[in-house]
Design an enzyme around this catalytic site. Structure first.
Site, PDB file in Angstrom:
ATOM      1  N   GLU A   1       0.830  -1.214   0.000  1.00 44.22           N
ATOM      2  CA  GLU A   1       0.000   0.000   0.000  1.00 44.22           C
ATOM      3  C   GLU A   1       0.862   1.261   0.000  1.00 44.22           C
ATOM      4  OE1 GLU A   1      -3.286  -0.016  -0.110  1.00 44.22           O
ATOM      5  OE2 GLU A   1      -3.733  -2.085   0.471  1.00 44.22           O
ATOM      6  N   THR A   2       0.391   2.268  -0.725  1.00 42.95           N
ATOM      7  CA  THR A   2       0.906   3.634  -0.617  1.00 42.95           C
ATOM      8  C   THR A   2      -0.272   4.525  -0.244  1.00 42.95           C
ATOM      9  OG1 THR A   2       2.633   3.277  -2.279  1.00 42.95           O
ATOM     10  CG2 THR A   2       2.006   5.558  -1.839  1.00 42.95           C
TER      11      THR A   2
END
Length: 279
Positions: A54-55
């Site tokens: 995830e970002t």
């Protein structure tokens, strides 16, 4: 170097290990804090380039004039997702610890497509305030599940898009070597979560989370899984405060509480990397 900098704008990127007390444990996430939003295609490209699960992109709130209120969106390398626990914890860590919000605030407010989320700083821990997910018992055990986990299944539940398998001992789930291709055929499901009482007095229960259908064979620490694991174990053990350990290869510790129909999911985080994105 000067020539490169004059041609491009740079933005700071933080990589944080969430639900961790030391680097290389917990679940890594990237966090980018912006004054104004990036175009969606750019956010997706950055998440693809980071190649982390995830970002999180955090932007000062467009609707509210509050110093501690932000908009948040989460991207995997392939798609935008509706909710991500560990990247929200990582974002809270960046805002409190690295950008100085803890001097004036004990909570940050994050507007998302899943509604308003809160991250509190409780002195030692960062605490997520998430909705509780009820689970229902399933009488029929899908073929792909028993074949995928390669063990007999006696207790099965479904909740929050996930199948939840309860085992009697921690040893049983520690020894699981799933067939991920078979597990990925399971419909409808986001994750397969396996859980058991802890064999250590330091924790109340343990779990592992498999999500081959989403491209993640085993997730290191899964914040959202505790939205249904906590109500289950709270009911089983008769306690509204519990400690859990996710026994993935990286491992992670989670401190849990049920309060006012919400699940409070708390942990620590550590900064692994701070760098500049040149775009």
């Amino acid at each position: 170097g000067q020539e490169l900098q004059s041609m491009q704008t740079n933005y700071i990127l933080y990589q944080v290990d969430a639900f961790a007390t030391t680097p290389f444990t917990g679940n890594p996430a990237a966090v980018v804090v912006l004054d104004t939003p990036f175009p969606e295609i750019l956010m997706q490209n950055i998440a693809m380039e980071n190649n982390l699960s995830e970002t999180a992109f955090v932007v000062r709130s467009s609707q509210y004039d509050q110093e501690n209120r932000f908009d948040i969106r989460w991207f995997t390398p392939a798609i935008e997702v509706n909710l991500c626990g560990h990247a929200t914890l990582a974002a809270g860590f960046v805002l409190f610890e690295l950008l100085g919000l803890r001097e004036h605030y004990d909570e940050v407010l994050l507007d998302s497509c899943s509604g308003l989320l809160k991250v509190r700083f409780t002195g030692e821990l960062l605490q997520l305030d998430f909705p509780l997910n009820p689970i229902e018992k399933l009488d029929t055990i899908p073929d792909a599940l028993s074949k995928g986990l390669k063990t007999p299944i006696s207790e099965l539940y479904y909740g929050g898009e996930d199948h939840i398998v309860v085992y009697e001992t921690q040893e049983e789930i520690a020894n699981l070597k799933p067939d991920f291709n078979t597990l990925s055929l399971l419909e409808p499901t986001r994750c397969v979560t396996v859980t058991a009482p802890s064999s250590s007095p330091d924790y109340d229960f343990v779990c592992r989370v498999f999500a081959p259908g989403a491209g993640i064979n085993e997730d290191p620490v899964t914040g959202s899984a505790y939205t249904y694991l906590m109500p289950y174990w709270s009911n089983q053990l008769g306690k509204d405060k519990l400690r859990a350990r996710q026994i993935s290869a990286r491992g992670g510790d989670v401190t849990l509480e049920i309060k006012d129909g919400r699940v409070l999911i708390a942990g620590k985080a550590v900064l692994y990397l701070k760098g500049s994105i040149y775009i």
